[in-house]
Design a protein around this motif. Structure first.
Motif, short mmCIF file in Angstrom:
data_model
loop_
_atom_site.label_atom_id
_atom_site.label_comp_id
_atom_site.label_asym_id
_atom_site.label_seq_id
_atom_site.Cartn_x
_atom_site.Cartn_y
_atom_site.Cartn_z
N UNK A 359 0.78 -1.18 -0.03
CA UNK A 359 0.10 0.20 0.03
C UNK A 359 0.94 1.22 -0.04
N UNK A 360 2.05 1.25 0.90
CA UNK A 360 2.93 2.40 0.67
C UNK A 360 3.46 2.46 -0.54
N UNK A 385 0.34 -13.35 -4.69
CA UNK A 385 -1.01 -13.32 -4.58
C UNK A 385 -1.91 -12.35 -3.74
N UNK A 386 -1.67 -11.21 -3.72
CA UNK A 386 -2.53 -10.06 -3.01
C UNK A 386 -3.42 -9.46 -3.85
N UNK A 387 -3.52 -9.94 -5.21
CA UNK A 387 -4.46 -8.97 -5.78
C UNK A 387 -5.90 -9.14 -5.57
N UNK A 388 -6.24 -10.22 -4.67
CA UNK A 388 -7.82 -10.26 -4.32
C UNK A 388 -8.01 -9.44 -3.04
N UNK A 389 -6.93 -8.92 -2.29
CA UNK A 389 -6.93 -8.39 -1.16
C UNK A 389 -7.64 -6.99 -1.28
N UNK A 390 -8.89 -6.68 -0.63
CA UNK A 390 -9.64 -5.31 -0.91
C UNK A 390 -9.02 -4.12 -0.69
N UNK A 392 -5.59 -3.70 -0.97
CA UNK A 392 -4.59 -3.78 -2.01
C UNK A 392 -5.36 -3.25 -3.36
N UNK A 393 -6.37 -3.87 -3.55
CA UNK A 393 -7.14 -3.73 -4.70
C UNK A 393 -7.71 -2.18 -4.94
N UNK A 411 -11.33 -1.90 -14.82
CA UNK A 411 -11.19 -3.40 -14.74
C UNK A 411 -10.88 -4.18 -13.36
N UNK A 412 -9.83 -3.38 -12.86
CA UNK A 412 -9.60 -4.05 -11.45
C UNK A 412 -11.04 -3.81 -10.37
#
Length: 602
Positions: A359-360, A385-390, A392-393, A411-412
């Motif tokens: 996030x930083x 594998x953090x693309x599904x984290x809310x 991070x998205x 798209x994201x």
């Protein structure tokens, strides 16, 4: 007799080693002694063997191995498996490993006569830790019916659950009353638990009264009270508490210094920061990761990234928390390029970034407006594998919108199923900042249709979209709905959006009406766009009044003098314009230079 004596002596020898290892905190060694040595001799163990093994499994959070130990205790014979201390240790192991059903089953199978006070306390504490207060109280009441006198540890287990549950605060008050009635309020652990419960329930005055009545305060008592004042951002009270604690010659620990560092962060003074840093060094805690991270955060909040870097460099084995603190510090100090350099160094050091780190880094990419770097960070997000984290998205959407990649951001957004208010807000803001007001309003309407209620921040983004796209009627309607339908009090950001929208569209009479209805303390921040609108539309009816009010409110801002001078020049008021330019030199003001940023090789 001769055959059993050596076996008994050997068992006693191994039991002493196992018990010593567990008592000393060498839990892994304790388990290795049993698995690698005692079992190799084909000795099953006795009632003295298994409590230490169960304690080790509990400490290491190994429920699977705990089940094996439980099975071995059963195979060791009825006398062992029914021993009160063995059963209590196994109940405690299951409870601490989060296997509450297994703990409860074993507890219920234990005859009432064999249920020790520790076993009862294990069940009460386990339910309390998991915030299952109805079950915790039920066990507590069953304990009293069984005529087992509760101890201080019993109440501590219950009060910990009350502290973490808003609905259980009344139960906590009743438990405190019970402790007074039963004389358990003399137990400092009970008082500390009550104090923590009151602080988490925002009952600071009551907590202070209780704190003042405690005679032999421990470091936990002082730390709990300080954390309460940190909750309300009263840094002066935290420093006062620290001084009072020092008078009592109470020893410090890292928790005390973390609270002090947090208070200094609120204070925001670099001299205070250096004083706290000196205390950390004096106490010998400067190499602890959590304190080092707090000091890095402290110095960057005080605007001294060089001092933060010195603290960072002094720690040899840096963990992800410390790296993330340094990254965040660079972002907050306006050095996003340094943040990205640190991220590369972190990866080279083979330290795995966590959610906060990414996030930083995404924030740094957004501040730089660099799509190339942003895409590289996104590739790393996907790789771990953090693309599904809310969160991070949401960070990815914010970053891509700031970099102008609005379609990729959408798209994201569309790929996220469990959208919260933050991610809707980020996407609406992305459309607003990229001048796509209609899309922002459409998404805002869709969000409301999904049953998600907007907050003040979302309305700021919607009004910004209306302002950037010149949607006057839609902006007025949103402002009206925000104040009347949702009962949100307008902030300076909302007023700024409306003044900007109305001024650019030439609705100067409506803009003046907004200006007069605003709180006086906010007017200085919206005068500039209002005067700019008069310049753009060639209106001079109220220019003298606005100019005078602007300079009275912000006499040290040279940009206001330049704005008024330029506007008067456009209106042909050359003499007045020249006088405002002279004010800059006369008052010793400096005109701030503009700057821009481009990315080479994009």
């Amino acid at each position: 007799m001769s055959d059993t004596a050596p076996a008994a002596a050997a068992l006693n020898h191994w039991n002493r080693l196992i018990q010593l290892a567990a008592a000393s905190g060498y839990y892994a060694d304790c388990l290795r002694l049993y698995a690698g040595s005692l079992l190799a001799t084909d000795i099953r163990g006795d009632a003295s063997t298994f409590p230490s093994l169960a304690k080790s499994c509990a400490a290491l959070r190994l429920p699977g191995l705990g089940r094996v130990i439980h099975a071995r205790a059963f195979l060791a014979g009825t006398a062992v498996s029914r021993d009160a201390f063995v059963r209590t240790a196994l109940i405690d192991m299951y409870a601490k490993c989060g296997r509450l059903p297994d703990a409860r089953r074993l507890f219920d199978e234990t005859p009432r006569s064999s249920r020790t006070l520790v076993a009862w306390n294990c069940m009460v504490s386990a339910y309390g830790r998991s915030s299952q207060m109805d079950e915790a109280i039920a066990v507590f009441n069953a304990m009293r019916r069984a005529e087992v006198r509760p101890s201080g540890s019993t109440l501590v287990g219950l009060l910990s659950g009350c502290a973490d549950s808003v609905s259980a605060r009344n139960i906590g008050a009743c438990l405190y009353g019970y402790s007074v009635k039963s004389g358990l309020d003399a137990d400092l652990l009970v008082l500390n638990s009550v104090l923590t419960m009151l602080i988490r329930g925002n009952q600071l005055d009551t907590a202070q009264s209780l704190f003042d009545r405690v005679e032999n305060k421990s470091v936990v008592t002082w730390t709990a009270m300080a954390s309460g004042y940190l909750q309300v951002k009263d840094c002066v009270k935290v420093f006062d508490l620290f001084r009072a604690m020092r008078v009592t010659e109470q020893s410090m620990d890292s928790a005390v210094l973390i609270n002090l560092t947090a208070a200094a962060t609120l204070f925001g003074n670099v001299l205070v920061a250096k004083g706290v840093h000196a205390l950390v060094i004096k106490g010998g805690f400067q190499f602890q990761d959590d304190l080092a991270a707090s000091l890095v955060n402290l110095y960057t909040r005080c605007g001294d990234p060089l001092a933060a870097k010195e603290v960072f460099d002094s720690v040899h084995c840096k963990n992800a928390v410390l790296w993330t603190s340094m990254l965040n510090g660079y972002v907050k100090c306006g050095c996003p390029d340094k943040a990205l350099e640190s991220f590369d160094a972190m990866l080279c050091a083979r330290v795995e970034p966590n959610r906060a780190t990414l996030l930083a880094v995404l924030s740094a990419c957004a501040n730089l407006g660099s799509p190339n770097l942003g895409h590289k960070v996104e590739e790393h997000v996907i790789a771990i594998g953090l693309q599904s984290d809310l969160q991070v998205s949401t960070g990815l959407i914010y970053m891509h919108c700031k970099c102008g990649s609005i379609q990729h951001a959408r798209k994201i957004f569309d790929s996220v199923s469990n959208r919260d208010l933050a991610i809707w807000s980020a996407m609406i803001n992305g459309y607003a900042c990229n001048g796509e007001g209609s899309e922002a309003l459409a998404l805002f309407s869709e969000m409301q249709n999904k049953g998600i209620q907007p907050d003040a921040i979302v309305f700021t983004h919607v009004l910004t979209a209306c302002s950037h796209s010149g949607l006057v009627d839609e902006g007025l309607n949103c402002f009206h709905r925000m104040t009347v339908e949702y009962g949100i009090k307008p902030s300076i950001e909302h007023y700024m959006c409306m003044m900007d929208l109305l001024s650019k569209a030439g609705h100067l009479s409506v803009a003046m009406k907004f200006f007069k209805e605003m709180p006086v303390q906010l007017r200085n921040q919206v005068l500039a766009p209002l005067i700019g609108a008069h310049k753009a539309h060639g209106v001079d009816s109220s220019i003298d009044i606005l100019s005078e009010e602007l300079l009275n409110l912000e006499p040290q801002d040279s940009s206001h003098c330049v704005l008024i001078s330029n506007m008067l020049s456009c209106l042909g008021e050359w003499k007045k314009a020249r006088n405002y330019r002279r004010l800059i030199s006369k008052q010793g003001l400096v005109k701030k230079p503009g700057w821009s940023y481009i990315e080479l090789g994009a």
